[in-house]
Design a protein around this motif. Structure first.
Motif, PDB file in Angstrom:
ATOM      1  N   CYS A  34      -2.342   5.717   0.571  1.00  0.00           N
ATOM      2  CA  CYS A  34      -1.798   6.579  -0.481  1.00  0.00           C
ATOM      3  C   CYS A  34      -2.454   6.386  -1.844  1.00  0.00           C
ATOM      4  O   CYS A  34      -2.291   7.210  -2.728  1.00  0.00           O
ATOM      5  CB  CYS A  34      -0.298   6.339  -0.622  1.00  0.00           C
ATOM      6  N   ASP A  60       5.539   5.793  -1.272  1.00  0.00           N
ATOM      7  CA  ASP A  60       5.165   7.097  -0.719  1.00  0.00           C
ATOM      8  C   ASP A  60       5.234   7.141   0.802  1.00  0.00           C
ATOM      9  O   ASP A  60       5.764   8.084   1.378  1.00  0.00           O
ATOM     10  CB  ASP A  60       3.756   7.490  -1.176  1.00  0.00           C
ATOM     11  N   CYS A  61       4.682   6.099   1.480  1.00  0.00           N
ATOM     12  CA  CYS A  61       4.615   6.141   2.945  1.00  0.00           C
ATOM     13  C   CYS A  61       5.468   5.078   3.631  1.00  0.00           C
ATOM     14  O   CYS A  61       5.703   5.159   4.833  1.00  0.00           O
ATOM     15  CB  CYS A  61       3.166   6.027   3.423  1.00  0.00           C
TER      16      CYS A  61
END
Length: 77
Positions: A34, A60-61
């Protein structure tokens, strides 16, 4: 010379504050997928969750982030 002294003082104070932060930091955590980066000294302050080994999780992930040490110049960037 009051203005010059004031500007010099302000600049030297900023440099001193930056040195304190750099000295406290040992590196930064990265999410390679990311591109998210956080300095080690800011992980808790920014509210990152951690995995079982204590590595911060990418917001984010959700994957564990990789730690990278600071280079010799003291920059954790």
């Amino acid at each position: 010379m009051g203005i010059i002294d004031t500007v010099s003082s302000a600049l030297s104070t900023d440099a001193e504050n930056d040195d304190v932060d750099v000295d406290a930091s040992r590196g930064a955590y990265w999410c390679d997928d990311c591109g998210v980066r956080v300095r080690d000294v800011n992980v808790d302050e920014e509210g990152f969750d951690r995995d079982a080994e204590g590595a911060p999780l990418c917001p984010d992930c959700g994957d564990a982030m990789r730690f990278e040490r600071a280079y010799e110049d003291g920059c954790a960037c």
